[in-house]
Design a protein around this motif. Structure first.
Motif, PDB file in Angstrom:
ATOM      1  N   LEU A 299       0.334   4.271  -2.518  1.00  0.00           N
ATOM      2  CA  LEU A 299      -0.142   5.493  -2.240  1.00  0.00           C
ATOM      3  C   LEU A 299       0.853   6.673  -2.907  1.00  0.00           C
ATOM      4  O   LEU A 299       0.679   7.988  -2.998  1.00  0.00           O
ATOM      5  CB  LEU A 299       0.195   5.962  -0.737  1.00  0.00           C
ATOM      6  CG  LEU A 299      -1.227   5.215   0.119  1.00  0.00           C
ATOM      7  CD1 LEU A 299      -0.858   5.347   1.459  1.00  0.00           C
ATOM      8  CD2 LEU A 299      -2.301   5.983  -0.187  1.00  0.00           C
ATOM      9  N   ASP A 300       2.017   6.038  -3.237  1.00  0.00           N
ATOM     10  CA  ASP A 300       3.290   6.826  -3.955  1.00  0.00           C
ATOM     11  C   ASP A 300       2.979   7.091  -5.490  1.00  0.00           C
ATOM     12  O   ASP A 300       3.805   7.618  -6.233  1.00  0.00           O
ATOM     13  CB  ASP A 300       4.403   6.259  -3.619  1.00  0.00           C
ATOM     14  CG  ASP A 300       5.589   7.331  -3.393  1.00  0.00           C
ATOM     15  OD1 ASP A 300       5.266   8.677  -3.465  1.00  0.00           O
ATOM     16  OD2 ASP A 300       6.760   7.087  -3.386  1.00  0.00           O
TER      17      ASP A 300
ATOM     18  N   VAL B 188      -3.723   6.814  -7.408  1.00  0.00           N
ATOM     19  CA  VAL B 188      -4.025   5.392  -6.950  1.00  0.00           C
ATOM     20  C   VAL B 188      -4.781   5.566  -5.615  1.00  0.00           C
ATOM     21  O   VAL B 188      -3.862   6.383  -4.955  1.00  0.00           O
ATOM     22  CB  VAL B 188      -2.951   4.563  -6.870  1.00  0.00           C
ATOM     23  CG1 VAL B 188      -3.105   3.332  -6.299  1.00  0.00           C
ATOM     24  CG2 VAL B 188      -2.399   4.273  -8.315  1.00  0.00           C
TER      25      VAL B 188
ATOM     26  N   PHE C 140      -0.990   1.122   8.159  1.00  0.00           N
ATOM     27  CA  PHE C 140      -2.421   0.572   7.860  1.00  0.00           C
ATOM     28  C   PHE C 140      -3.200  -0.541   8.744  1.00  0.00           C
ATOM     29  O   PHE C 140      -2.357  -1.204   9.262  1.00  0.00           O
ATOM     30  CB  PHE C 140      -2.356  -0.204   6.542  1.00  0.00           C
ATOM     31  CG  PHE C 140      -1.641   0.545   5.511  1.00  0.00           C
ATOM     32  CD1 PHE C 140      -2.201   1.818   4.755  1.00  0.00           C
ATOM     33  CD2 PHE C 140      -0.177   0.310   5.180  1.00  0.00           C
ATOM     34  CE1 PHE C 140      -1.594   2.609   3.936  1.00  0.00           C
ATOM     35  CE2 PHE C 140       0.358   1.344   4.313  1.00  0.00           C
ATOM     36  CZ  PHE C 140      -0.284   2.296   3.747  1.00  0.00           C
TER      37      PHE C 140
ATOM     38  N   ARG D 281      -1.363  11.419   5.769  1.00  0.00           N
ATOM     39  CA  ARG D 281       0.006  10.938   5.163  1.00  0.00           C
ATOM     40  C   ARG D 281       1.179  11.152   6.006  1.00  0.00           C
ATOM     41  O   ARG D 281       2.006  10.377   6.569  1.00  0.00           O
ATOM     42  CB  ARG D 281       0.281  11.142   3.951  1.00  0.00           C
ATOM     43  CG  ARG D 281      -0.908  10.302   2.857  1.00  0.00           C
ATOM     44  CD  ARG D 281      -0.910  10.818   1.520  1.00  0.00           C
ATOM     45  NE  ARG D 281      -1.630  10.190   0.596  1.00  0.00           N
ATOM     46  CZ  ARG D 281      -1.276   9.560  -0.797  1.00  0.00           C
ATOM     47  NH1 ARG D 281      -0.238   9.704  -1.022  1.00  0.00           N
ATOM     48  NH2 ARG D 281      -2.465   8.975  -1.388  1.00  0.00           N
TER      49      ARG D 281
ATOM     50  N   LEU E 158       0.839  -1.361   0.179  1.00  0.00           N
ATOM     51  CA  LEU E 158      -0.071   0.065  -0.013  1.00  0.00           C
ATOM     52  C   LEU E 158       0.898   1.162  -0.015  1.00  0.00           C
ATOM     53  O   LEU E 158       0.306   2.175  -0.533  1.00  0.00           O
ATOM     54  CB  LEU E 158      -0.988  -0.003   1.097  1.00  0.00           C
ATOM     55  CG  LEU E 158      -2.246  -0.991   0.990  1.00  0.00           C
ATOM     56  CD1 LEU E 158      -2.997  -0.903   2.486  1.00  0.00           C
ATOM     57  CD2 LEU E 158      -3.193  -0.447  -0.147  1.00  0.00           C
ATOM     58  N   ARG E 159       2.010   1.287   0.646  1.00  0.00           N
ATOM     59  CA  ARG E 159       2.797   2.384   0.611  1.00  0.00           C
ATOM     60  C   ARG E 159       3.472   2.714  -0.739  1.00  0.00           C
ATOM     61  O   ARG E 159       3.366   3.798  -1.254  1.00  0.00           O
ATOM     62  CB  ARG E 159       4.090   2.118   1.567  1.00  0.00           C
ATOM     63  CG  ARG E 159       4.825   3.327   1.897  1.00  0.00           C
ATOM     64  CD  ARG E 159       5.975   2.727   2.722  1.00  0.00           C
ATOM     65  NE  ARG E 159       6.723   4.235   3.020  1.00  0.00           N
ATOM     66  CZ  ARG E 159       6.931   4.786   4.131  1.00  0.00           C
ATOM     67  NH1 ARG E 159       5.657   4.591   4.997  1.00  0.00           N
ATOM     68  NH2 ARG E 159       7.405   5.916   4.297  1.00  0.00           N
TER      69      ARG E 159
ATOM     70  N   LEU F 226       3.739   8.574   5.773  1.00  0.00           N
ATOM     71  CA  LEU F 226       3.636   7.802   4.288  1.00  0.00           C
ATOM     72  C   LEU F 226       4.035   9.136   3.178  1.00  0.00           C
ATOM     73  O   LEU F 226       3.600  10.249   3.542  1.00  0.00           O
ATOM     74  CB  LEU F 226       2.172   7.598   4.096  1.00  0.00           C
ATOM     75  CG  LEU F 226       1.580   6.111   5.082  1.00  0.00           C
ATOM     76  CD1 LEU F 226       0.258   6.044   4.973  1.00  0.00           C
ATOM     77  CD2 LEU F 226       2.315   5.073   4.559  1.00  0.00           C
ATOM     78  N   PRO F 227       4.226   8.381   1.917  1.00  0.00           N
ATOM     79  CA  PRO F 227       4.660   9.484   1.058  1.00  0.00           C
ATOM     80  C   PRO F 227       3.334  10.478   0.591  1.00  0.00           C
ATOM     81  O   PRO F 227       2.068   9.787   0.806  1.00  0.00           O
ATOM     82  CB  PRO F 227       4.963   8.502  -0.326  1.00  0.00           C
ATOM     83  CG  PRO F 227       4.638   7.308   0.098  1.00  0.00           C
ATOM     84  CD  PRO F 227       4.549   7.116   1.700  1.00  0.00           C
ATOM     85  N   LEU F 228       3.580  11.836   0.563  1.00  0.00           N
ATOM     86  CA  LEU F 228       2.669  12.772   0.065  1.00  0.00           C
ATOM     87  C   LEU F 228       2.012  12.278  -1.175  1.00  0.00           C
ATOM     88  O   LEU F 228       2.752  11.650  -1.951  1.00  0.00           O
ATOM     89  CB  LEU F 228       3.499  14.100   0.147  1.00  0.00           C
ATOM     90  CG  LEU F 228       3.779  14.512   1.553  1.00  0.00           C
ATOM     91  CD1 LEU F 228       4.385  15.925   1.461  1.00  0.00           C
ATOM     92  CD2 LEU F 228       2.442  14.482   2.329  1.00  0.00           C
ATOM     93  N   GLY F 229       0.963  12.575  -1.657  1.00  0.00           N
ATOM     94  CA  GLY F 229       0.298  12.492  -2.855  1.00  0.00           C
ATOM     95  C   GLY F 229       0.399  13.768  -3.631  1.00  0.00           C
ATOM     96  O   GLY F 229       0.900  14.660  -3.451  1.00  0.00           O
TER      97      GLY F 229
END
Lengths: 382, 382
Positions: A330-331, A335, B4, B288, A326-327, B293-296
């Motif tokens: 999300l990158d 998605v 998650f 995030r 999932l990581r 978690l990586p930014l979108g």
């Protein structure tokens, strides 16, 4: 009933992912959502004003849950329609209508309805149990009349010697359609004058679990097929005088004919992409029709979308879910993961979905296939 | 920490609309969100796994709330930074950093920081209380160093005889900028290498309540001004070594210079349109960065967006909210209401917002102005 603010009480029968995604929309209208589900671990458990654990097929329990609500909807069709009717008599607005849920709960009645109305569907016979299965020739599809879901309760019989058939239960036998594509049209209908049908989507199934693997919107079919699909789906809701959301699963056969496979009277797996890809999602529409608010535009806001289910891995031991991939998902631009908050994973259980949107259909499908390979969920315990 | 599933516990200091919109995003990652707020009626009340009523400025209460969490964020800056620091020492990932919140809580320290780093901002002096206010000439803007929000704690002094000034409190006096436009850039920063800045938006204020009335994205300024705005906002986060979401409010003055007005270390009213208008919303970004978690992507997915606050009417008696105009708003394509679930309305209280998106900026603005006139909220009691 004023449709805005917490003085409006909406009940949902079923506390799974479909209810959960509707609640995400309900937050924006400040609607007070109350949920009934048999499991104390239901995905909606922590997102409601009131959670009632109970048997959805128990009429008295459903009536007790819904008494005093302004409106009631469902996120699963295996519910007590007697309970729903009792609530209608108490003045609760019930969406969809109990009679439609009762019809759809029984695949035999569904098929008979299509036949009675001249709605194209595969030839079929009804069978009480264990009789001669050869009337339609072979191959045929045997469907249990009640209780099937996600491909369960459905089997293909290749010939008379095929021993995989369900024994001892009322069923529908259908001629197996020579399927070119499986399509789906979600139709929202509040009244005769307020009907919206989304673009047809295309479903790809995983042969292992007979579960939808990839949904692509728009379907890769001609404009003519799109128009006929929408027209057929809309005809089903009009013939029913349906109120709510109806997911109409269609077969495009190899001769180019479109047939209704079956329908579901609720938000549907084939419409999850509408959250990101359409002006109004199927969940927002369900909320609107339940509250008797005007339906929203179904116009696509992205050129292409694909949806992948996140299923429990085939060898997953039952237990707490552990997600992988999932990581990286999300990158990746475009998605969007959606996890359903299920406390326990089992093989092929729907634990979430991932939507991919973009401007180029081929690129979207390629990304979705990558997600399918790279995102997983299992339980880590031995 | 696995990011998650419900085994990850996220705490939020503040249970208002900003926390609520972050929770809507957290549902999709199946994150377990726990909320602390002084009010038992907080908008997040029914959307959390755990709700704790308590004083956000009480260090011990904040520490007690946050002990055992994996990470913690804020939706309001008036919180105990000592409590946040105690949680950092316990191993909780705290976003934003307590030192940044402490700096930003004090508008005097903020201004001094800009001056120290050579970040363009209006000339100012700090004042303990009631001293001579004439050092910068007139007109000037007096801002309380602490506790102001939504235009409260800010007054314009026209000349030395202006008696509207705040008495007896530490304040900042600023030369009044000859404002051509008020802009805002929301910058998300997880690390030096993961920084995303949204397109600058343009803010229009309601002179009655000094509250943002209309936010339009993109701002109607040249590409050069857009680029300089993003560069300046990004420079602020880099100079701070900020982690989290920083809303950077800017003035474009009549000479074409861009000055930082002030910053907020959290999701911001000027970024609400990102829910519908951008690939990743500011709330998803906050989630995030909180989870590391990586930014979108911040790419716009609609050509234009405008946002209108739904404020309590000027003469609203305090009490249960009654909304008007929303049914018609929902019937207009591209219009998305968001109500915050506040149990009581008061004059000018932010009760919700409505976002308008579309392909044509002028049409979007026109629709937003219509929404501003037609959507209202008051209390019906006499």
């Amino acid at each position: 009933m004023s449709q805005f603010g917490p003085s409006t009480r909406i009940g949902v029968l079923g506390g799974g992912q479909l209810g959960r995604m509707m609640i995400q929309e309900a937050v924006d209208l400040d609607a007070r959502v109350e949920v009934m589900d048999p499991s104390a671990e239901a995905p909606c458990r922590y997102l409601t004003h009131r959670f009632v654990q109970g048997d959805l097929c128990d009429a008295a329990a459903v009536e007790a849950f819904g008494a005093g609500l302004d409106c009631l909807t469902i996120e699963i069709e295996n519910v007590s329609t007697e309970g729903m009717e009792a609530l209608e008599r108490r003045g609760v607005r019930v969406v969809p209508k109990p009679a439609h849920v009762r019809l759809i709960q029984d695949k035999g009645l569904q098929k008979q309805f299509f036949a009675d109305k001249g709605i194209a569907s595969a030839p079929f016979v009804l069978q009480d149990a264990d009789g001669d299965r050869g009337a339609l020739g072979y191959p045929i599809v045997q469907k249990l009349r009640r209780g099937g879901y996600d491909g369960k309760g459905v089997v293909v019989l290749k010939d008379a010697s095929d021993e995989s058939y369900f024994k001892g239960a009322p069923c529908v036998l259908e001629q197996k359609v020579a399927i070119a594509k499986e399509l789906s049209v979600i139709v929202c209908r509040r009244s005769r004058d307020d009907v919206k049908a989304y673009e047809p989507t295309e479903c790809v199934f995983d042969p292992r679990g007979n579960v939808v693997q990839l949904i692509v919107s728009p379907a890769d079919v001609s404009d003519d097929v799109k128009a006929r699909s929408r027209a057929l789906a809309t005809r089903v809701v009009d013939e029913l005088d349906f109120v709510g959301i109806l997911a109409v699963e269609l077969f495009l056969d190899e001769a180019g004919e479109i047939l209704v496979n079956e329908v579901a009277p609720r938000a549907h797996n084939s419409g999850h992409h509408t959250i990101e890809a359409n002006a109004t999602s199927q969940f927002a529409q369900l909320l609107r029709v339940t509250l008797d608010l005007p339906l929203g535009s179904v116009a696509p806001v992205r050129d292409a979308a694909a949806m992948v289910n996140v299923l429990g891995e085939a060898d997953a031991p039952k237990g707490a879910p552990h997600y992988s991939g999932l990581r990286d998902a999300l990158d990746t631009p475009g998605v969007y993961p959606h996890l359903y908050g299920k406390s326990s994973v089992t093989p092929f259980r729907k634990m979430g979905h991932v939507t991919v949107v973009g401007d180029d259909r081929a690129a979207v499908v390629a990304t979705a296939k990558h997600v399918l390979e790279s995102v997983g969920v299992t339980c880590l315990k031995k």
